[in-house]
Design a protein around this motif. Sequence first.
Motif, PDB file in Angstrom:
ATOM      1  N   THR A  33      87.311  26.875  38.558  1.00 31.34           N
ATOM      2  CA  THR A  33      85.943  26.569  38.155  1.00 31.34           C
ATOM      3  C   THR A  33      85.811  25.124  37.677  1.00 31.34           C
ATOM      4  OG1 THR A  33      85.688  28.878  37.468  1.00 31.34           O
ATOM      5  CG2 THR A  33      84.036  27.324  36.692  1.00 31.34           C
ATOM      6  N   PHE A  34      86.833  24.615  36.991  1.00 34.87           N
ATOM      7  CA  PHE A  34      86.807  23.241  36.489  1.00 34.87           C
ATOM      8  C   PHE A  34      86.700  22.246  37.637  1.00 34.87           C
ATOM      9  CE2 PHE A  34      89.259  19.390  35.458  1.00 34.87           C
ATOM     10  CZ  PHE A  34      88.488  18.896  34.410  1.00 34.87           C
ATOM     11  N   TRP A  35      87.522  22.429  38.664  1.00 35.00           N
ATOM     12  CA  TRP A  35      87.545  21.481  39.773  1.00 35.00           C
ATOM     13  C   TRP A  35      86.283  21.562  40.617  1.00 35.00           C
ATOM     14  CZ3 TRP A  35      90.877  17.777  39.335  1.00 35.00           C
ATOM     15  CH2 TRP A  35      92.059  18.005  38.630  1.00 35.00           C
ATOM     16  N   ILE A  36      85.802  22.774  40.860  1.00 37.95           N
ATOM     17  CA  ILE A  36      84.588  22.898  41.660  1.00 37.95           C
ATOM     18  C   ILE A  36      83.378  22.397  40.877  1.00 37.95           C
ATOM     19  CG2 ILE A  36      83.827  25.246  41.040  1.00 37.95           C
ATOM     20  CD1 ILE A  36      84.073  23.821  44.596  1.00 37.95           C
ATOM     21  N   GLY A  37      83.439  22.525  39.541  1.00 36.02           N
ATOM     22  CA  GLY A  37      82.387  21.969  38.699  1.00 36.02           C
ATOM     23  C   GLY A  37      82.345  20.451  38.782  1.00 36.02           C
ATOM     24  N   LEU A  38      83.531  19.830  38.851  1.00 37.95           N
ATOM     25  CA  LEU A  38      83.593  18.376  39.009  1.00 37.95           C
ATOM     26  C   LEU A  38      82.972  17.937  40.337  1.00 37.95           C
ATOM     27  CD1 LEU A  38      87.133  17.380  37.657  1.00 37.95           C
ATOM     28  CD2 LEU A  38      84.909  17.113  36.544  1.00 37.95           C
ATOM     29  N   VAL A  98      81.839  34.552  37.413  1.00 35.49           N
ATOM     30  CA  VAL A  98      80.413  34.399  37.716  1.00 35.49           C
ATOM     31  C   VAL A  98      79.998  32.947  37.557  1.00 35.49           C
ATOM     32  CG1 VAL A  98      78.081  35.024  36.968  1.00 35.49           C
ATOM     33  CG2 VAL A  98      79.858  36.786  37.126  1.00 35.49           C
ATOM     34  N   LEU A  99      80.574  32.248  36.583  1.00 33.26           N
ATOM     35  CA  LEU A  99      80.267  30.829  36.410  1.00 33.26           C
ATOM     36  C   LEU A  99      80.631  30.046  37.673  1.00 33.26           C
ATOM     37  CD1 LEU A  99      79.405  28.368  34.788  1.00 33.26           C
ATOM     38  CD2 LEU A  99      81.710  28.300  33.774  1.00 33.26           C
ATOM     39  N   GLY A 100      81.789  30.340  38.245  1.00 26.54           N
ATOM     40  CA  GLY A 100      82.177  29.688  39.486  1.00 26.54           C
ATOM     41  C   GLY A 100      81.187  29.956  40.597  1.00 26.54           C
ATOM     42  N   THR A 101      80.686  31.176  40.663  1.00 18.68           N
ATOM     43  CA  THR A 101      79.690  31.521  41.681  1.00 18.68           C
ATOM     44  C   THR A 101      78.405  30.718  41.496  1.00 18.68           C
ATOM     45  OG1 THR A 101      80.551  33.763  42.020  1.00 18.68           O
ATOM     46  CG2 THR A 101      78.232  33.395  42.553  1.00 18.68           C
ATOM     47  N   VAL A 102      77.990  30.551  40.255  1.00 22.23           N
ATOM     48  CA  VAL A 102      76.794  29.743  39.984  1.00 22.23           C
ATOM     49  C   VAL A 102      76.981  28.325  40.526  1.00 22.23           C
ATOM     50  CG1 VAL A 102      75.351  28.732  38.182  1.00 22.23           C
ATOM     51  CG2 VAL A 102      76.143  31.090  37.957  1.00 22.23           C
ATOM     52  N   ILE A 103      78.143  27.735  40.247  1.00 17.00           N
ATOM     53  CA  ILE A 103      78.434  26.391  40.747  1.00 17.00           C
ATOM     54  C   ILE A 103      78.475  26.391  42.269  1.00 17.00           C
ATOM     55  CG2 ILE A 103      80.144  24.528  40.763  1.00 17.00           C
ATOM     56  CD1 ILE A 103      80.985  25.485  37.955  1.00 17.00           C
ATOM     57  N   GLY A 104      79.086  27.425  42.844  1.00 14.65           N
ATOM     58  CA  GLY A 104      79.175  27.536  44.296  1.00 14.65           C
ATOM     59  C   GLY A 104      77.820  27.660  44.964  1.00 14.65           C
ATOM     60  N   VAL A 105      76.859  28.279  44.299  1.00 17.23           N
ATOM     61  CA  VAL A 105      75.502  28.386  44.840  1.00 17.23           C
ATOM     62  C   VAL A 105      74.826  27.018  44.862  1.00 17.23           C
ATOM     63  CG1 VAL A 105      73.179  29.254  44.315  1.00 17.23           C
ATOM     64  CG2 VAL A 105      75.125  30.816  44.259  1.00 17.23           C
ATOM     65  N   PHE A 106      75.070  26.228  43.824  1.00 14.28           N
ATOM     66  CA  PHE A 106      74.352  24.961  43.697  1.00 14.28           C
ATOM     67  C   PHE A 106      74.943  23.843  44.550  1.00 14.28           C
ATOM     68  CE2 PHE A 106      72.435  26.868  39.934  1.00 14.28           C
ATOM     69  CZ  PHE A 106      71.130  26.423  40.079  1.00 14.28           C
ATOM     70  N   ILE A 107      76.208  23.924  44.942  1.00 17.30           N
ATOM     71  CA  ILE A 107      76.791  22.843  45.741  1.00 17.30           C
ATOM     72  C   ILE A 107      76.052  22.649  47.070  1.00 17.30           C
ATOM     73  CG2 ILE A 107      78.833  22.216  47.105  1.00 17.30           C
ATOM     74  CD1 ILE A 107      80.533  22.950  44.738  1.00 17.30           C
ATOM     75  N   PRO A 108      75.891  23.686  47.906  1.00 22.68           N
ATOM     76  CA  PRO A 108      75.121  23.472  49.150  1.00 22.68           C
ATOM     77  C   PRO A 108      73.655  23.162  48.892  1.00 22.68           C
ATOM     78  CG  PRO A 108      75.708  25.785  48.894  1.00 22.68           C
ATOM     79  CD  PRO A 108      76.458  25.041  47.847  1.00 22.68           C
TER      80      PRO A 108
END
Length: 343
Positions: A27-32, A292-302
């Motif tokens: 999650t940290f890396w995908i958040g970056l 779930v936090l990772g999923t939130v970030i994953g939704v916003f990247i695209p």
Amino acid sequence: MTAEEEVVNGGAIEKPTLGARLLGANTFWIGLVLIALCVVFGVLEPTAFLTLFTVQTLLIETAVLLVLSVGMTFVIITGGIDLSVGSVLIFSGMVSAKAMEWVSGGSSTNAGWGVILFGLVVAIVAGTAWGILNGLLIAAAKIPPLIVTLGTLGAALGAASLLNNGSDIRTLPSTMRTTIGYGTSFGYVPNLVIVAVVLTLIGAWLLHTTVFGRHTFAVGSNAEAARRSGIGVTRHLTSIYTLTGALAGVAGFMSLAYFGSTTISAHSTDNLNAIAAVVMGGTSLFGGVGTVLGTVIGVFIPAVLKKGFNIIHVQDFWQMIAVGAVLIAAVWFDQQRRRSRNR
């Protein structure tokens, strides 16, 4: 050994430092990555990208997908897959629209909140029914999730088309669109986003703080071991797919409120978008790992990529290439982490 696990140092058991835990978290890396994208587009077009209007539209456009992705997170953590969520969304929205038309006497345009709430309940029930069917076929009948949900994908979409002869319904309550679809609270927060945030927080609480969540991770890590430890794997998997179907039903109602009509042809790739968001957010396709936090970030990247590319006038085709590259990189990173842990 993961960053969350304790390590042995000189005979004493020590917990990893906060820095070590952050560096070891997907999650940290995908958040970056998400932060870097926002910074890049903000620098390129600060007057267009870094605006309240852009943020509001970005949040509204991702609200429906976020609700779908929360349910998909549970499914993929168990090592399963659900290709039917987009079609279940369409079916739930169609059934809800037909139900509101029926109770309002043929046209629900001027219907009140009683009719709207009835439509919401119908949408949830419709989505839940498909979820139960998926769960029973997968968990009880032991049919692979890919085959089951591929079949229900077509069946739900076909059923939605049959209900209104392949045409969309546009005579929906105007109050639903003005209040839920485009209404705001606290001055500027879209109501549709509030619904998505509440459901996401409930999903995070359920996954990360309850027995249900711990059983979800256990089933995804090793279903046989979970069964031998006393977890009802069949019942739990059925519950997971039921939950995913119910959330698809809510998403179908949210889509009705946003578009002001049913959208038979608008959600054909939502299942793939939800899967991509969950995987990009660090949830392992092999099961047992995810947030779930990772999923939130994953939704916003695209979503950020698409919005940013539109603002700087880059063709949508590049956005598809960029999202595909990020998705492949996320899966590669997950595989490398698994290999490192298993050594």
